[in-house]
Design a protein around this motif. Structure first.
Motif, PDB file in Angstrom:
ATOM      1  N   SER A  32     -37.262 123.968  46.854  1.00 25.88           N
ATOM      2  CA  SER A  32     -37.057 125.328  47.358  1.00 25.88           C
ATOM      3  C   SER A  32     -35.654 125.547  47.903  1.00 25.88           C
ATOM      4  N   LEU A  33     -34.890 124.482  48.107  1.00 22.10           N
ATOM      5  CA  LEU A  33     -33.538 124.623  48.631  1.00 22.10           C
ATOM      6  C   LEU A  33     -32.627 125.282  47.593  1.00 22.10           C
ATOM      7  N   PRO A  34     -31.754 126.173  48.022  1.00 22.26           N
ATOM      8  CA  PRO A  34     -30.837 126.832  47.076  1.00 22.26           C
ATOM      9  C   PRO A  34     -29.821 125.863  46.467  1.00 22.26           C
ATOM     10  N   VAL A  35     -29.561 124.752  47.145  1.00 21.21           N
ATOM     11  CA  VAL A  35     -28.637 123.731  46.643  1.00 21.21           C
ATOM     12  C   VAL A  35     -29.418 122.449  46.398  1.00 21.21           C
ATOM     13  N   HIS A  36     -29.404 121.966  45.166  1.00 22.09           N
ATOM     14  CA  HIS A  36     -30.077 120.707  44.870  1.00 22.09           C
ATOM     15  C   HIS A  36     -29.183 119.555  45.304  1.00 22.09           C
ATOM     16  N   LEU A  37     -29.704 118.737  46.211  1.00 28.33           N
ATOM     17  CA  LEU A  37     -28.929 117.627  46.734  1.00 28.33           C
ATOM     18  C   LEU A  37     -28.967 116.446  45.769  1.00 28.33           C
ATOM     19  N   THR A  38     -27.812 116.041  45.295  1.00 27.55           N
ATOM     20  CA  THR A  38     -27.686 114.861  44.465  1.00 27.55           C
ATOM     21  C   THR A  38     -27.373 113.658  45.351  1.00 27.55           C
ATOM     22  N   MET A  39     -27.297 112.484  44.747  1.00 25.07           N
ATOM     23  CA  MET A  39     -26.911 111.300  45.509  1.00 25.07           C
ATOM     24  C   MET A  39     -25.499 111.439  46.067  1.00 25.07           C
ATOM     25  N   ASP A  40     -24.630 112.115  45.325  1.00 26.44           N
ATOM     26  CA  ASP A  40     -23.272 112.346  45.825  1.00 26.44           C
ATOM     27  C   ASP A  40     -23.295 113.217  47.077  1.00 26.44           C
ATOM     28  N   HIS A  41     -24.173 114.229  47.105  1.00 26.46           N
ATOM     29  CA  HIS A  41     -24.312 115.060  48.305  1.00 26.46           C
ATOM     30  C   HIS A  41     -24.729 114.206  49.502  1.00 26.46           C
ATOM     31  N   ILE A  42     -25.722 113.332  49.285  1.00 24.11           N
ATOM     32  CA  ILE A  42     -26.239 112.505  50.372  1.00 24.11           C
ATOM     33  C   ILE A  42     -25.163 111.554  50.888  1.00 24.11           C
ATOM     34  N   LYS A  43     -24.482 110.875  49.968  1.00 18.32           N
ATOM     35  CA  LYS A  43     -23.440 109.931  50.380  1.00 18.32           C
ATOM     36  C   LYS A  43     -22.291 110.647  51.078  1.00 18.32           C
ATOM     37  N   CYS A  44     -22.000 111.852  50.624  1.00 17.70           N
ATOM     38  CA  CYS A  44     -20.919 112.618  51.236  1.00 17.70           C
ATOM     39  C   CYS A  44     -21.275 113.017  52.670  1.00 17.70           C
ATOM     40  N   GLN A  45     -22.516 113.452  52.882  1.00 18.49           N
ATOM     41  CA  GLN A  45     -22.951 113.814  54.222  1.00 18.49           C
ATOM     42  C   GLN A  45     -22.918 112.612  55.151  1.00 18.49           C
ATOM     43  N   LEU A  46     -23.327 111.455  54.647  1.00 13.17           N
ATOM     44  CA  LEU A  46     -23.302 110.243  55.453  1.00 13.17           C
ATOM     45  C   LEU A  46     -21.878 109.858  55.821  1.00 13.17           C
ATOM     46  N   MET A  47     -20.972 110.022  54.867  1.00 13.24           N
ATOM     47  CA  MET A  47     -19.575 109.695  55.124  1.00 13.24           C
ATOM     48  C   MET A  47     -19.016 110.575  56.232  1.00 13.24           C
ATOM     49  N   VAL A  48     -19.299 111.875  56.188  1.00 10.99           N
ATOM     50  CA  VAL A  48     -18.773 112.800  57.189  1.00 10.99           C
ATOM     51  C   VAL A  48     -19.350 112.491  58.569  1.00 10.99           C
ATOM     52  N   ILE A  49     -20.664 112.201  58.623  1.00 16.20           N
ATOM     53  CA  ILE A  49     -21.302 111.904  59.902  1.00 16.20           C
ATOM     54  C   ILE A  49     -20.709 110.654  60.525  1.00 16.20           C
ATOM     55  N   ASN A  50     -20.522 109.628  59.717  1.00 14.67           N
ATOM     56  CA  ASN A  50     -20.137 108.335  60.270  1.00 14.67           C
ATOM     57  C   ASN A  50     -18.643 108.135  60.400  1.00 14.67           C
ATOM     58  N   ILE A  51     -17.839 108.959  59.736  1.00  6.52           N
ATOM     59  CA  ILE A  51     -16.400 108.803  59.904  1.00  6.52           C
ATOM     60  C   ILE A  51     -15.981 109.202  61.314  1.00  6.52           C
TER      61      ILE A  51
END
Length: 301
Positions: A278-297
Motif C-alpha cells: 500500500s506504500l506509494p514508494v516500493h522499498l527496495t534493498m537499496d532503499h533499506i541500506k540507504c536508510q540504514l547508512m543515513v541513520i548510522n552515519i
C-alpha cells in the motif's frame, strides 16, 4: 549563522557579470575557478563569517560552474528556510553525496518533489514516530545504565572520567542497537577502548567520500580528472564495501526472523515496510541500506 544555497547557471549566463545576473555582492573572482581558491575549507564557517562582515549578510560566491548564495543573517535565513523554503529546496547533485545515498534515495539527498515527500512521510511516520521512540526506551535505559556503571567504576578507582568519550560511546551504542539490534562500535573498558570495529571504519570512510572534492562537481567537463587520479575508483570501493556489510546484516535479520523471536529494530521495520504494497514508494534493498547508512552515519558526527 551561515547557510548556503547553490545552483547551476547555463553556459550563456556564465559570461554575464555579477551585476547583470543580479547576484548579491561577493569577493572578486577568477575566470573559470571563481572563488574556489579563496576559501579556507579547514575553517569554512569562520571564513564565511569573516567575509560576511565585508560583503554583507547576503553574499555570492562562484565555485567553478556553481553559484553559492551565503546567508549570514537570522532574518534572511528565516526568509530562505521558512518563508520561501519550497522555492529554495533544490540543490545541485554532488558526486560523493549521490554515491553514499544510492543515487539520492534518502530524504537527505533526494531532490525536492513527489518522491521526496513520500519518502519523508515513511521516515517520519514509521522510523521516527513517537511510537517507535517509546518502543526503544528499554534500549536507551539499558545503555544509560551500562554507562553509569562505567562512570561509577572509574570514580571508585579514583580514575579520571572523560565525559566526552563516554558520551560518544553511549550514543554509538544506542544508535547501533536501535538500528541493527547489536553493538558495532568500540567496546569500552575501564582502561581504554578496544580496537575500532570494521563498521566504524567504514562510516568514517563514507563521511570522507561524501565530503571530498571532486572535479566533476564544479567543472562537469573535467570529470575525467577524478578517474585519472583514482578518486572515482576509491569512492566506488568504499561504497561497495559498505553495501556488502549492510547486505550481510540484512541477510542475518532475514534468517533470524525465520528461526526465533528477537527484539524488533529498524532493519525489521524496514523489511516489514518492504512487504507493504500500500506504500506509494516500493522499498527496495537499496532503499533499506540507504536508510540504514543515513541513520548510522550520525554515529561519527
Amino acid at each position: 549563522m551561515t547557510c548556503a544555497c547553490m545552483g547551476q547557471r547555463g553556459k550563456g549566463q556564465e559570461k554575464h557579470t555579477q551585476n547583470k545576473t543580479n547576484d548579491p555582492p561577493g569577493p572578486p573572482r577568477f575566470p573559470i575557478i571563481g572563488n574556489l581558491h579563496q576559501l579556507n575549507f579547514a575553517n569554512l564557517h569562520g571564513h564565511l563569517y569573516q567575509l560576511s562582515h565585508k560583503y554583507g549578510p547576503l553574499m555570492s560566491l562562484r565555485l567553478g560552474s556553481l553559484t553559492a548564495i551565503v546567508v549570514s543573517s537570522a532574518e534572511i535565513a528565516k526568509e530562505a528556510l521558512s518563508t520561501h523554503d519550497r522555492q529554495l529546496a533544490g540543490r545541485p547533485t554532488f558526486y560523493g553525496q549521490m554515491k553514499i545515498s544510492y543515487n539520492g534515495l534518502t530524504v537527505t539527498f533526494a531532490p525536492y518533489g513527489e518522491y521526496w515527500r513520500e519518502i519523508r512521510k515513511i521516515t517520519v511516520h514509521h522510523l521516527l514516530s513517537a511510537k517507535q521512540v517509546l518502543y526503544f526506551r528499554p534500549v536507551r535505559y539499558d545503555e544509560v545504565s551500562r554507562t553509569i556503571n562505567i562512570i561509577s567504576q572509574l570514580a571508585s578507582q579514583s580514575k579520571p572520567v572523560n565525559l566526552s568519550e563516554i558520551t560518544i560511546y553511549l550514543f554509538n551504542s544506542i544508535i547501533c542497537r536501535i538500528a541493527f539490534g547489536k553493538r558495532y562500535d568500540d567496546e569500552y573498558t575501564i582502561d581504554k577502548f578496544k580496537t575500532k570495529s570494521k563498521f566504524q571504519d567504514l562510516l568514517h570512510e563514507i563521511q570522507v567520500v561524501a565530503g571530498s572534492f571532486y572535479m566533476r562537481d564544479y567543472f562537469p567537463y573535467m570529470g575525467w580528472v577524478d578517474k585519472l587520479v583514482g578518486r572515482t575508483k576509491w569512492a566506488d570501493k568504499i561504497c561497495k564495501d559498505l553495501d556488502l556489510f549492510l547486505q550481510e546484516i540484512i541477510d542475518d535479520h532475514l534468517v533470524e526472523r525465520k528461526n526465533y523471536e528477537h527484539q524488533e529494530d529498524i532493519i525489521d521495520v524496514l523489511l516489514q515496510l518492504q512487504e507493504d504494497s500500500s506504500l506509494p514508494v516500493h522499498l527496495t534493498m537499496d532503499h533499506i541500506k540507504c536508510q540504514l547508512m543515513v541513520i548510522n552515519i550520525t554515529i561519527t558526527l
